[in-house]
Design an enzyme around this catalytic site. Structure first.
Site, mmCIF file in Angstrom:
data_model
loop_
_atom_site.group_PDB
_atom_site.id
_atom_site.type_symbol
_atom_site.label_atom_id
_atom_site.label_comp_id
_atom_site.label_asym_id
_atom_site.label_seq_id
_atom_site.Cartn_x
_atom_site.Cartn_y
_atom_site.Cartn_z
ATOM 1 N N LYS A 94 38.059 14.974 37.259
ATOM 2 C CA LYS A 94 37.665 14.668 38.511
ATOM 3 C C LYS A 94 38.527 15.705 39.784
ATOM 4 C CE LYS A 94 37.147 10.140 39.232
ATOM 5 N NZ LYS A 94 37.637 8.813 39.091
ATOM 6 N N ARG A 122 42.710 7.300 42.205
ATOM 7 C CA ARG A 122 41.955 7.372 41.283
ATOM 8 C C ARG A 122 42.384 7.935 39.930
ATOM 9 N NH1 ARG A 122 37.359 10.923 44.159
ATOM 10 N NH2 ARG A 122 35.790 9.602 42.663
ATOM 11 N N GLY A 162 34.343 4.378 34.131
ATOM 12 C CA GLY A 162 34.697 2.949 34.347
ATOM 13 C C GLY A 162 35.859 2.752 33.374
ATOM 14 N N MET A 168 39.088 3.649 33.078
ATOM 15 C CA MET A 168 40.419 3.526 33.763
ATOM 16 C C MET A 168 40.353 3.003 35.045
ATOM 17 S SD MET A 168 42.263 6.775 32.031
ATOM 18 C CE MET A 168 41.043 7.992 32.755
ATOM 19 N N ARG A 221 30.378 15.915 38.314
ATOM 20 C CA ARG A 221 30.758 16.257 37.086
ATOM 21 C C ARG A 221 29.514 16.728 36.240
ATOM 22 N NH1 ARG A 221 32.376 10.212 35.480
ATOM 23 N NH2 ARG A 221 30.389 9.060 36.164
ATOM 24 N N HIS A 273 22.878 5.417 -0.644
ATOM 25 C CA HIS A 273 21.335 5.709 -1.014
ATOM 26 C C HIS A 273 20.580 5.364 0.048
ATOM 27 C CE1 HIS A 273 17.754 4.809 -3.283
ATOM 28 N NE2 HIS A 273 18.097 5.872 -3.938
ATOM 29 N N ARG A 292 15.551 17.158 -6.025
ATOM 30 C CA ARG A 292 16.299 16.468 -6.904
ATOM 31 C C ARG A 292 15.078 16.045 -7.715
ATOM 32 N NH1 ARG A 292 18.295 14.880 -1.679
ATOM 33 N NH2 ARG A 292 20.610 14.992 -1.393
ATOM 34 N N ARG A 335 16.922 21.315 -9.097
ATOM 35 C CA ARG A 335 18.026 20.799 -9.873
ATOM 36 C C ARG A 335 17.719 19.914 -11.078
ATOM 37 N NH1 ARG A 335 21.956 16.850 -7.016
ATOM 38 N NH2 ARG A 335 20.467 15.307 -7.166
ATOM 39 N N GLU A 337 30.448 21.391 -7.534
ATOM 40 C CA GLU A 337 30.535 19.959 -6.580
ATOM 41 C C GLU A 337 31.704 19.538 -7.646
ATOM 42 O OE1 GLU A 337 27.027 17.677 -7.448
ATOM 43 O OE2 GLU A 337 26.581 18.634 -9.282
ATOM 44 N N SER A 370 25.448 26.796 -5.168
ATOM 45 C CA SER A 370 25.041 25.794 -3.947
ATOM 46 C C SER A 370 26.241 24.544 -3.862
ATOM 47 C CB SER A 370 23.781 25.199 -4.283
ATOM 48 O OG SER A 370 23.478 24.132 -3.204
ATOM 49 N N GLY A 398 27.498 21.432 -3.469
ATOM 50 C CA GLY A 398 27.067 20.123 -3.577
ATOM 51 C C GLY A 398 28.320 19.347 -2.715
ATOM 52 N N THR A 399 28.470 19.124 -1.507
ATOM 53 C CA THR A 399 29.583 18.558 -0.845
ATOM 54 C C THR A 399 29.675 17.305 -0.841
ATOM 55 O OG1 THR A 399 28.076 19.277 1.272
ATOM 56 C CG2 THR A 399 30.170 20.979 0.490
ATOM 57 N N ASN A 400 28.516 16.530 -1.389
ATOM 58 C CA ASN A 400 28.505 15.101 -1.519
ATOM 59 C C ASN A 400 29.565 14.732 -2.487
ATOM 60 O OD1 ASN A 400 26.624 14.994 0.728
ATOM 61 N ND2 ASN A 400 24.972 14.329 -0.591
ATOM 62 N N ASP A 401 29.349 15.281 -3.602
ATOM 63 C CA ASP A 401 30.176 15.032 -4.897
ATOM 64 C C ASP A 401 31.429 15.678 -4.605
ATOM 65 O OD1 ASP A 401 29.245 13.173 -6.781
ATOM 66 O OD2 ASP A 401 27.639 14.544 -7.064
ATOM 67 N N CYS A 429 24.101 22.532 -0.386
ATOM 68 C CA CYS A 429 22.831 21.260 -0.121
ATOM 69 C C CYS A 429 23.401 19.940 -0.057
ATOM 70 C CB CYS A 429 21.957 21.337 -1.686
ATOM 71 S SG CYS A 429 23.094 21.321 -3.050
ATOM 72 N N TYR A 479 22.856 30.378 3.283
ATOM 73 C CA TYR A 479 22.076 29.709 3.812
ATOM 74 C C TYR A 479 22.816 28.095 3.816
ATOM 75 C CZ TYR A 479 20.802 28.025 -0.983
ATOM 76 O OH TYR A 479 21.118 27.477 -2.268
HETATM 77 P P1 ADP Z 1 35.314 5.823 38.382
HETATM 78 O O1 ADP Z 1 35.766 7.100 37.643
HETATM 79 O O2 ADP Z 1 35.345 4.749 37.397
HETATM 80 O O3 ADP Z 1 33.819 6.246 39.053
HETATM 81 P P2 ADP Z 1 36.338 6.452 40.958
HETATM 82 O O4 ADP Z 1 37.743 7.032 40.843
HETATM 83 O O5 ADP Z 1 35.258 7.678 40.970
HETATM 84 O O6 ADP Z 1 36.128 5.733 39.745
HETATM 85 O O7 ADP Z 1 36.257 5.513 42.201
HETATM 86 C C1 ADP Z 1 35.531 4.374 42.233
HETATM 87 C C2 ADP Z 1 34.512 4.574 43.496
HETATM 88 O O8 ADP Z 1 35.275 4.484 44.440
HETATM 89 C C3 ADP Z 1 33.575 5.644 43.171
HETATM 90 O O9 ADP Z 1 32.146 5.016 43.870
HETATM 91 C C4 ADP Z 1 34.165 6.374 44.339
HETATM 92 O O10 ADP Z 1 33.034 7.212 45.082
HETATM 93 C C5 ADP Z 1 34.839 5.382 45.312
HETATM 94 N N1 ADP Z 1 35.984 6.175 46.077
HETATM 95 C C6 ADP Z 1 36.942 6.695 45.464
HETATM 96 N N2 ADP Z 1 37.794 7.424 46.318
HETATM 97 C C7 ADP Z 1 37.191 7.135 47.527
HETATM 98 C C8 ADP Z 1 37.448 7.484 48.777
HETATM 99 N N3 ADP Z 1 38.506 8.392 49.067
HETATM 100 N N4 ADP Z 1 36.891 7.102 49.858
HETATM 101 C C9 ADP Z 1 35.699 6.526 49.653
HETATM 102 N N5 ADP Z 1 35.195 6.115 48.281
HETATM 103 C C10 ADP Z 1 35.834 6.633 47.211
HETATM 104 MG MG MG Z 2 33.530 7.955 39.628
HETATM 105 MG MG MG Z 3 26.102 15.994 -7.040
#
Ligand code: ADP
Ligand code: MG
Ligand code: MG
Length: 931
Positions: free
Chosen positions: A76, A146, A155, A157, A390, A508, A614, A670, A799, A818, A820-823, A885, A905
């Site tokens: 971010k 943020r 979402g 953190m 992103r 299996h 087999r 085999r 193997e 060849s 035989g990486t399972n065994d 294989c 191969y």
């Molecule tokens: P997440 O990674 O969970 O999307 P964000 O840090 O992106 O969390 O923020 C959560 C929400 O708050 C997002 O919709 C983002 O656009 C909004 N937001 C974050 N910073 C600002 C800001 N400076 N002004 C307006 N909206 C914000």
């Molecule tokens: Mg976000």
């Molecule tokens: Mg075998």
């Protein structure tokens, strides 16, 4: 408005991944080097300089960060700096580095010395740039705090908005905006979010107070609450805060800021963040960055709003802007889905200029990042601001389409396009899948391992025989078993899908299902099967022979009722990607196939031969199994030879079919490998049947079965040990192969035969087997007076660890190896493949192991043996042909490894052939990329 809910657009993909605390994906180690195929623009791939600087500013005054510095600034933060640099409208702010978060944990959760000092300086810069002051009573600066790690963790953190408001500043905000209602709306959001995120006051306490107030003011919607109502609400919220926290809501904005920064650092290790990283296989990161950014307000009235969008359709890849927005709302509201948003297509009716601007920015972003983007934006009184961008997550379908379209648009090169498509995601393009639009209404009863992708609908059948019978009478059945064994293959074959309650990804059921491209959910431990009653129960609910169920082999979900499916369409783009891949790859790709139908399918998918047939699978069908059992139960060589003679014509036909299907391409066969006990009749019915066929009393059969019992059949009488102790088995199989080859030659075809001896551990074993094989071949040639050249190679599987270690000796008598990486994995780790389900999930959940070694080749251990085997083998015979294989042959990471160690191969199940083709090309392109 829970902060934890994923955004609505992503919800269909993200639904309940947490239920399966199991490794479904190989580990994504986030590399310190910027991945060239990722969002980093080509111009700047440098790593961030090592320095003590903890805070990086972005804004008009200066922008210190770069897009490529994701490890340091988080995704971010790096992209906020980058978007600022290219002139997009981004509210200014600054980023505290991920290193600082690591330091915070090193210091046992104390902010590093000097951090708040740097923060103060950067706030001063922000104040200067915006002409506002933090905590000011006239025109206060507000910020968001943020989270944002190097890998996207949507979402997972915490984030706090409107920080900097106090009893005094809220009046200042009211004055400076001329909108008192809005100012108090922002304040109540802050008290709520700060209380919840920073102080751990449960959100419902605030929600509860809000409901009470709405009742008092006689309104339903948040947006209908009057200015006075919101002023009241702030007072009530502060009361809730004081009551729960034991102190006043902080009136010093810097105090708020410091606590919020700490809260974001802490959210790095919240349970949900930790489990998300585990499920997604994200490792190698040192913490989250903290982005402190000046607020823009989407909640200032009906000329304001906020939204999220993808620059292309993430589900099918169409080049159409795809997104949603909400009028008069703050970011959080869209995420939480309080009100139903409108689609961006509807935006022109609301604000044409903003819509046009957004489309223009979409173009700029795609040109700049050269990839599909997932963006957040806010409109404050008609002015558009960008808050995040992103690389957008997408389905396999979308990945292929977008990559091809972007080549057409000259945004990326063929090589980049190939590197961009996650090879494993191609699976989605090869099998029918559940209609994504119907999935959201489905009732998921439980979840197992996504063992073999696909979508199957049917009624449960509880034995293989039942499955065959009911399938023959036209029913669609799902074979529901505790686990499957080779005896069940008929039933598995007839079933629409397979569901087991125990067993792992290489059980299996899983291996066989993947081989056929048949849908399978394995190890769904919550299912209790009562086969005699013809029912199973999940969480107290019982399902019988008439209950329709759907299983999703790509997610492991077991669903009540019949879900609609959509057939795969082999798009032109898909073949194009395959053509490109073939141009770059060095590795040859073969398939593991046991039947002419599988061989043909593999060839259609681009296989260049068979790497493993087999032969034991051929002994289970119909009357063959009876002859096979006669052979095993025989007490004399004569009796064995007689039984084998019955099998010979079947085997020969099998091979003729394979050679025809693979005309002109190598076919590795085999010889018999599994423990004999797998073929024994264990139950009454089967014992009676065999007794009748052999014309002996059942007691006699029972006695032989118990005599042949082994304590540990996997390490017992199996593999080449069978051929050495019962040479007549080898004789019959080699005869079937050679007679088939001669017949095909006489048809004018070109059979290329590779006879492979399994489970060799010493040179002497293979030397003996080679002698026996050659003797049989010569015998047949002279019988048939055949004098032309036969293309036959004799080789072995590697193997057993001892074989890898003594590969130099074994190579003296082998034409090919060849792996035989399972065994080999089973024996290197000492983990039984069939029993690892009892402890392996725990190992992976608790980081004892990084990933399931049966899925992704363990390079540190098993891989060392493979390398040793290759080096020593080629030291003896420089041109020794070498392949793999095991199940790993179709795992992209393992394919990279096979490329690096110089195999010729890889061989994998037919449905994985396209995956292996792409992965093999990626291996070349990755190695060629300048570091
Ligand atoms: P997440 O990674 O969970 O999307 P964000 O840090 O992106 O969390 O923020 C959560 C929400 O708050 C997002 O919709 C983002 O656009 C909004 N937001 C974050 N910073 C600002 C800001 N400076 N002004 C307006 N909206 C914000
Ligand atoms: Mg976000
Ligand atoms: Mg075998």
């Amino acid at each position: 408005m829970s902060k934890t809910s994923p955004r609505p657009i992503e919800s269909s993909k993200k639904r309940s991944p947490a239920l399966a605390a199991r490794p479904s994906k190989p580990t994504k180690k986030v590399s310190k080097k910027p991945a060239g195929a990722s969002a980093a623009p080509a111009a700047d791939k440098s790593e961030a300089p090592k320095s003590a600087q903890m805070v990086y500013y972005f804004g008009k005054l200066k922008t210190e960060g770069k897009a490529a510095w994701k490890m340091l600034l988080g995704g971010k933060g790096a992209n906020l700096a980058d978007m600022t640099s290219i002139g997009l409208p981004v509210p200014p702010g600054f980023t505290i580095t991920t290193d600082t978060c690591a330091k915070y944990y090193e210091l046992k959760k104390r902010l590093p010395l000097g951090l708040m000092n740097e923060v103060h300086k950067n706030i001063a810069l922000l104040e200067k740039e915006l002409g506002k002051k933090f905590g000011n009573v006239d025109n206060p600066l507000l910020v968001s705090v943020r989270s944002g790690a190097a890998a996207s963790m949507p979402g997972m953190m915490d984030t706090i908005l409107n920080l900097g408001l106090t009893d005094a500043a809220v009046e200042g905000l009211a004055k400076s905006t001329g909108n008192r209602r809005f100012a108090y709306d922002a304040y109540r959001r802050l008290i709520n979010m700060f209380g919840d995120v920073v102080m751990g006051v449960s959100h419902e306490h605030f929600e509860h107070a809000f409901d009470k107030l709405k009742r008092k003011h006689k309104v339903d919607l948040d947006t209908d609450v009057s200015e006075e109502g919101l002023v009241d609400l702030c007072a009530v919220y502060k009361e809730v805060y004081r009551h729960k926290v034991g102190e006043e809501f902080p009136q010093n904005p810097f105090k708020q800021l410091e606590l919020a920064i700490e809260a974001v650092f802490k959210s790095w290790n919240h349970d949900k963040a930790v489990s998300y990283r585990r499920i997604e296989g994200i490792t190698g990161l040192n913490g989250t960055a903290v982005n402190i950014q000046s607020m823009v307000y989407g909640n200032m009235g009906d000329d304001s709003g906020t939204g999220v969008a993808f620059t292309r359709n993430p589900s099918n890849g169409d080049s159409a802007f795809y997104g949603e927005f909400l009028i008069n709302a703050q970011g959080e509201d869209v995420v939480a889905g309080i009100r139903t948003p409108q689609t961006v297509d509807q935006m022109p009716r609301w604000n044409k200029t903003v819509h046009a601007q957004l489309l223009k920015i979409k173009g700029i972003l795609e040109k700049h990042y050269r990839d599909m983007q997932d963006i957040e934006f806010t409109i404050e009184r008609g002015t558009l601001f960008m808050l995040q961008t992103r690389t957008g997550k997408r389905t396999g379908f979308a990945a292929v389409k977008i990559a091809c379209d972007m080549v057409k648009e000259k945004l990326i090169t063929e090589e980049e396009a190939l590197l961009r498509i996650p090879a494993g995601d191609l699976t989605q393009l090869l099998l029918p899948s559940f209609d994504p639009t119907k999935k959201s209404i489905a009732k998921v009863m439980t979840k197992g391992l996504p063992a073999s992708p696909g979508a199957a609908v049917g009624k449960p059948a509880f034995t293989a025989e039942e499955a065959v019978e009911r399938a023959r009478s036209g029913e669609k059945v799902i074979l529901v078993r505790k686990e499957t064994s080779p005896e069940d293959v008929e039933g598995m074959h007839h079933a629409a899908g397979i569901l087991t309650s125990t067993g792992g990804m290489t059980s299996h059921a899983a291996v066989v299902a993947r081989g056929w491209g048949k849908c399978c959910v394995a190890g769904a431990g919550e299912i209790h099967i009562e086969a005699d009653k013809g029912e199973f129960t999940v969480k107290g609910k019982t399902y019988g022979r008439d209950s329709v169920i759907s299983i999703d082999g790509s997610t492991g979900e077991v669903i009540e009722g019949a879900l609609a499916t959509v057939a795969p369409e082999m798009s032109g783009d898909f073949s194009k990607v395959m053509r490109w891949a073939d141009k770059y790859r060095r590795l040859r790709i073969r398939a593991n196939a046991d039947t002419p139908a599988d061989a043909k399918r593999a060839r259609d998918f681009g296989a260049e031969g068979i790497g493993l047939t087999r032969t034991e699978h051929m002994f289970f069908e119909g009357e063959r199994i009876i002859a096979m059992r006669e052979m095993i139960l025989a007490e004399t060589k004569e009796a064995r030879v007689a039984a084998l003679a019955k099998l010979l014509p079947f085997q020969r036909d099998d091979f003729i079919g394979l050679f025809r299907a693979m005309d002109g391409l190598p076919v590795t066969i085999r010889l018999l490998d599994p423990p004999l006990h797998e073929f024994l009749p264990h139950d009454d019915d089967n014992q009676k049947q065999v007794a009748a066929a052999l014309k002996v009393p059942v007691a006699k059969v029972r006695q032989r079965v118990s005599m042949l019992h082994e304590a540990n059949p996997m390490l017992g009488h199996r593999g080449c040990r069978l051929a050495i102790t019962y040479p007549e088995i080898l004789d019959m199989q080699v005869r079937a192969i050679i007679e088939a080859a001669i017949e095909c030659l006489q048809e004018g075809r070109r059979p290329i035969v590779e006879i492979m001896h399994p489970l060799v551990g010493t040179r002497r074993e293979l030397a003996l087997l080679r002698e026996m094989t050659i003797a049989t071949i010569e015998k047949i040639k002279s019988e048939q007076k055949f004098t032309k050249k036969l293309d036959v190679k004799i080789g072995t599987m590697i193997e057993i660890p001892r074989a890898a270690v003594t590969a130099n000796e074994i190579a003296e008598v082998a034409d090919f190896f060849s792996f035989g990486t399972n065994d080999l994995t089973q024996m290197t780790f000492g983990y039984s493949r069939d029993d690892s389900g009892t402890f392996l999930p725990h190992y992976i959940d608790h980081d004892v192991l990084e990933s399931d070694p049966f899925q992704t080749l363990d390079q540190g251990g098993v891989g060392q043996l493979v390398e040793m085997g290759i080096d020593r083998g080629r030291a003896t015979k420089p041109d020794l042909k070498i392949g793999i294989c095991g199940e790993h042959g179709g795992d992209p990471k393992s394919v990279f490894f096979c490329h690096e160690v110089g195999m010729d191969y890889v061989s994998c199940s037919p449905f994985r052939v396209p995956i292996a083709r792409l992965a093999a090309a990626q291996a070349v392109l990755k190695a060629a990329k300048p570091k």
